[in-house]
Design a protein around this motif. Structure first.
Motif: not given
Length: 272
Positions: A183-198
């Motif tokens: 649940l959390v991992l699939p829905l958190s992809r935008p936030a994970l990408l944001a954190v990863g890029i930053y």
């Protein structure tokens, strides 16, 4: 009057575009000039005889090695940060005990500690651990300083997930690990990408840790290379600009591909 007010935002956007575009244009154009053309022509004019000699000079001085070190260090740092920050944010959001709130406060306290104020203790710990002049000497402190902001962004994003989704999975008999993965991992992809890029931008452009914690060219990164070029090519401005262009290309590509996710992830939870 209304028409003038409508033109003001467009004029401001155009002015800002010029402020950003002119320096980029200058860097690219200067990197294509011959050394003898840098003082006798308009700095913003396109060179009459463009040359790639400056780029060849940068590659001949080990740019590929510095690029590999930067890619490896940035990639490992981002992967570890995401793997640790997401479960930590999940515990902060879903945890009901007092220690979970204290954990979140500890991460918030980490935001108040400037990197420059800790460079001496970090240096001593790295030397005592026998990691000085290695890529791990950069990766480990970079992970530590990336965790507070990463957990803050991810926890704000997880709070936006409807409570009903958590409850429905728990009613189906799902444990905490399954909820996190399915649940959390699939829905958190935008936030994970944001954190990863930053965090990738922070590590890629960071100079303090590579400058203090490494010494050999085998462990040097691109910011150190550019810093050395300023001394090695003191009067050869085109060579310096060529190094800047080459080191900026991966960052620009990463930002262009992920800017939409980065904005969506950084603004998560802003309405609460």
């Amino acid at each position: 009057m209304l028409r003038i007010r409508g033109l003001l935002p467009n004029a401001a956007a155009l002015l800002w575009a010029l402020v950003v575009a002119v320096p980029l244009y200058y860097v690219v154009v200067t990197s294509l000039r011959a050394q003898e053309d840098t003082t006798g022509s308009n700095p913003l004019s396109f060179p009459g005889s463009p040359t790639l000699e400056n780029y060849g000079m940068v590659f001949s001085d080990g740019f590929s090695k510095f690029l590999f070190n930067s890619l490896l260090t940035t990639g490992l740092t981002v992967v570890v940060v995401l793997m640790v920050a997401l479960p930590a944010a999940y515990v902060v959001v879903r945890g009901k005990r007092r220690r979970h709130q204290w954990l979140f406060r500890m991460f918030l306290a980490g935001l108040a500690i400037p990197l420059q104020a800790t460079i001496i203790p970090v240096y001593v710990m790295i030397v005592e651990a026998g990691l000085y002049d290695s890529l791990l000497a950069i990766i480990l402190p970079a992970i530590a300083f990336a965790m507070p902001l990463s957990v803050l962004i991810l926890s704000n994003f997880l709070r936006d997930i409807p409570e009903e989704l958590y409850e429905s999975m728990c009613l189906d008999g799902a444990g905490q690990v399954r909820v996190l993965v399915n649940l959390v991992l699939p829905l958190s992809r935008p936030a994970l990408l944001a954190v990863g890029i930053y965090q990738a931008l922070q590590v890629w452009n960071g100079l303090l840790f590579p400058l203090i914690l490494t010494q050999r060219e085998e462990t040097a990164m691109l910011p150190v290379m550019l810093w050395q070029f300023q001394g090695q090519y003191t009067v050869n401005v085109p060579a310096i600009m060529a190094g800047v262009v080459l080191s900026a290309i991966p960052v620009l590509v990463l930002y262009v591909l992920g800017r939409r996710f980065m904005i969506a992830g950084l603004t998560a939870g802003a309405g609460k």
